[in-house]
Design an enzyme around this catalytic site. Structure first.
Site, PDB file in Angstrom:
ATOM      1  CE  LYS A   2     -28.456  17.613 -17.801  1.00 39.43           C
ATOM      2  NZ  LYS A   2     -28.837  17.856 -16.426  1.00 39.43           N
ATOM      3  CG  ASN A  24     -17.769  17.157 -17.357  1.00 42.44           C
ATOM      4  OD1 ASN A  24     -17.551  16.245 -16.567  1.00 42.44           O
ATOM      5  ND2 ASN A  24     -18.825  17.945 -17.255  1.00 42.44           N
TER       6      ASN A  24
HETATM    7  P1  NAD Z   1     -25.315  15.899  -4.264  1.00 40.97           P
HETATM    8  O1  NAD Z   1     -24.533  14.630  -4.220  1.00 40.97           O
HETATM    9  O2  NAD Z   1     -24.575  17.178  -4.170  1.00 40.97           O
HETATM   10  O3  NAD Z   1     -26.406  15.864  -3.089  1.00 40.97           O
HETATM   11  C1  NAD Z   1     -27.242  14.738  -2.936  1.00 40.97           C
HETATM   12  C2  NAD Z   1     -27.289  14.337  -1.465  1.00 40.97           C
HETATM   13  O4  NAD Z   1     -25.990  13.963  -1.023  1.00 40.97           O
HETATM   14  C3  NAD Z   1     -27.724  15.453  -0.532  1.00 40.97           C
HETATM   15  O5  NAD Z   1     -28.540  14.881   0.444  1.00 40.97           O
HETATM   16  C4  NAD Z   1     -26.422  15.956   0.051  1.00 40.97           C
HETATM   17  O6  NAD Z   1     -26.545  16.594   1.290  1.00 40.97           O
HETATM   18  C5  NAD Z   1     -25.646  14.696   0.169  1.00 40.97           C
HETATM   19  N1  NAD Z   1     -24.198  14.966   0.163  1.00 40.97           N
HETATM   20  C6  NAD Z   1     -23.477  15.537  -0.834  1.00 40.97           C
HETATM   21  N2  NAD Z   1     -22.166  15.624  -0.479  1.00 40.97           N
HETATM   22  C7  NAD Z   1     -22.077  15.082   0.761  1.00 40.97           C
HETATM   23  C8  NAD Z   1     -20.997  14.860   1.670  1.00 40.97           C
HETATM   24  N3  NAD Z   1     -19.735  15.227   1.366  1.00 40.97           N
HETATM   25  N4  NAD Z   1     -21.275  14.271   2.856  1.00 40.97           N
HETATM   26  C9  NAD Z   1     -22.533  13.896   3.165  1.00 40.97           C
HETATM   27  N5  NAD Z   1     -23.607  14.066   2.353  1.00 40.97           N
HETATM   28  C10 NAD Z   1     -23.383  14.648   1.170  1.00 40.97           C
HETATM   29  O7  NAD Z   1     -26.276  15.831  -5.551  1.00 40.97           O
HETATM   30  P2  NAD Z   1     -26.459  16.879  -6.743  1.00 40.97           P
HETATM   31  O8  NAD Z   1     -25.225  16.901  -7.568  1.00 40.97           O
HETATM   32  O9  NAD Z   1     -27.013  18.140  -6.213  1.00 40.97           O
HETATM   33  O10 NAD Z   1     -27.561  16.118  -7.602  1.00 40.97           O
HETATM   34  C11 NAD Z   1     -28.933  16.088  -7.216  1.00 40.97           C
HETATM   35  C12 NAD Z   1     -29.759  15.676  -8.426  1.00 40.97           C
HETATM   36  O11 NAD Z   1     -29.632  16.700  -9.431  1.00 40.97           O
HETATM   37  C13 NAD Z   1     -29.273  14.385  -9.084  1.00 40.97           C
HETATM   38  O12 NAD Z   1     -30.369  13.664  -9.607  1.00 40.97           O
HETATM   39  C14 NAD Z   1     -28.403  14.866 -10.244  1.00 40.97           C
HETATM   40  O13 NAD Z   1     -28.360  13.954 -11.313  1.00 40.97           O
HETATM   41  C15 NAD Z   1     -29.152  16.128 -10.637  1.00 40.97           C
HETATM   42  N6  NAD Z   1     -28.316  17.134 -11.316  1.00 40.97           N
HETATM   43  C16 NAD Z   1     -27.074  17.452 -10.842  1.00 40.97           C
HETATM   44  C17 NAD Z   1     -26.324  18.425 -11.490  1.00 40.97           C
HETATM   45  C18 NAD Z   1     -24.989  18.894 -10.952  1.00 40.97           C
HETATM   46  O14 NAD Z   1     -24.316  19.664 -11.619  1.00 40.97           O
HETATM   47  N7  NAD Z   1     -24.591  18.510  -9.762  1.00 40.97           N
HETATM   48  C19 NAD Z   1     -26.851  19.060 -12.631  1.00 40.97           C
HETATM   49  C20 NAD Z   1     -28.147  18.714 -13.078  1.00 40.97           C
HETATM   50  C21 NAD Z   1     -28.869  17.744 -12.398  1.00 40.97           C
END
Ligand code: NAD
Length: 310
Positions: free
Chosen positions: A185, A203
């Protein structure tokens, strides 16, 4: 099974939405507007086919509101928050509870172990993708397999968890080759995340535009040399082809690092491209392309407050 999803951003919301009808699930996140939207209206999930459904969920900003202890905590914050969220997880966990990270990058499991000890942490990887559209609304952006690294002492509990994930529509496999999963990954993230975030493109453009394709190939080449020197067997035969085909298959998606730089949030560069730079340095393998990507992303992070309409 009782589950706390710690970090209910894009991925936490996707897993929370799918698991909530099947188990006692709590979504815990400090982003108040998002939690309030879910409490008020439910969680709106835009599926891969474009249809939208509303799922009632239990959501809170306060870990103490989760009540009785949980069998499983799933960590879905960004990597710089992993250790602090593991501190939330401690009091929430049953004595035999497990903490699963499906986050990207190297070092999250170690961060969990540094807070909770070596026994309860579990590493997985998922090829699912998700994007937050608005508070309380998430889009399922891509699907694929989920793999969870197992060990003999917890295989029975992980088998139950994998069965629940499977029932929730996440194709899930247990594996005893953690490094292969994680590096498989990692190399895809090395290929796509920092480049899409610096170029501000979805992407698929990385595979279409020749100089971007060359940069992607060079970053992957360095990462593969480091993986080989560490003796890691990757879960695919041709990393260059794999990176290109993932970029094409997820063509319209915005990577999570692009979402981070778009909203001025810290990125996961330290656990992705910078992990390659660190590992390369310790093995004597040059990684100039990944080092340049690290500097570019860190320069972007350091200048978030600068007006861009020049
Ligand atoms: P995310 O940025 O969506 O969320 C992470 C944090 O940020 C949360 O606490 C969320 O509430 C906060 N957040 C997000 N947007 C916000 C905004 N507009 N205002 C305030 N707070 C906000 O993170 P994610 O994409 O879910 O990723 C989480 C983990 O999963 C990471 O380690 C990432 O690498 C992994 N991951 C992500 C994906 C994907 O497609 N997003 C896929 C596989 C793994």
């Amino acid at each position: 099974m009782k589950i706390a999803v710690l970090g209910a951003g894009a991925m936490g919301s996707l897993f929370g939405a799918r698991l909530s009808p099947l188990a006692d699930v709590w979504l815990v996140d400090p982003w108040a507007a998002h939690i309030q939207a879910m409490q008020r209206d439910g969680l709106r999930l835009v599926k891969l086919n474009g249809t939208e459904s509303v799922i009632p969920v239990q959501a809170t900003t306060d870990p103490a509101a989760v009540g009785d202890q949980v069998d499983l905590a799933i960590i879905f914050v960004k990597s710089h928050q992993t250790a602090s969220v593991a501190r939330w997880a401690g009091p929430l966990l049953k004595p035999d509870g497990l903490v699963l990270t499906l986050q990207n990058g190297l070092g999250n499991l170690e961060a969990i172990a540094s807070v909770l000890g070596p026994d309860c942490g579990v590493q997985g990887v998922t090829a699912h993708g998700a994007t937050l559209m608005a508070p309380g609304r998430v889009r399922h952006a891509g699907q694929g397999e989920t793999h969870i690294a197992t060990r003999p002492s917890i295989v029975a509990r992980l088998t139950d968890i994998a069965a629940l994930f499977q029932q929730a529509g996440f194709e899930t496999h247990l594996s005893d080759n953690l490094d292969s999963l994680l590096w498989g990954k990692l190399i895809i993230n090395v290929a796509i995340n920092a480049l899409t975030a610096t170029l501000r493109v979805p992407n698929g453009l990385l595979a279409e535009v020749e100089p971007a394709r060359s940069l992607m190939a060079a970053a992957v080449d360095e990462a593969v040399r480091v993986a080989q020197a560490r003796g890691i067997t990757l879960p695919y035969d041709d990393p260059q082809e794999q990176a290109k085909s993932v970029a094409i298959a997820t063509g319209p998606n915005r990577s999570s690092m692009l979402s981070d730089v778009s909203r001025g949030a810290p990125t996961e560069i330290d656990v992705i491209n910078n992990a390659i730079v660190r590992e390369g340095a310790s093995l004597g393998i040059p990684t100039p392309v990944n080092q340049t990507l690290v500097w570019l992303i860190k320069a972007i992070e350091a200048t978030y407050s600068v007006e861009r309409n020049l």
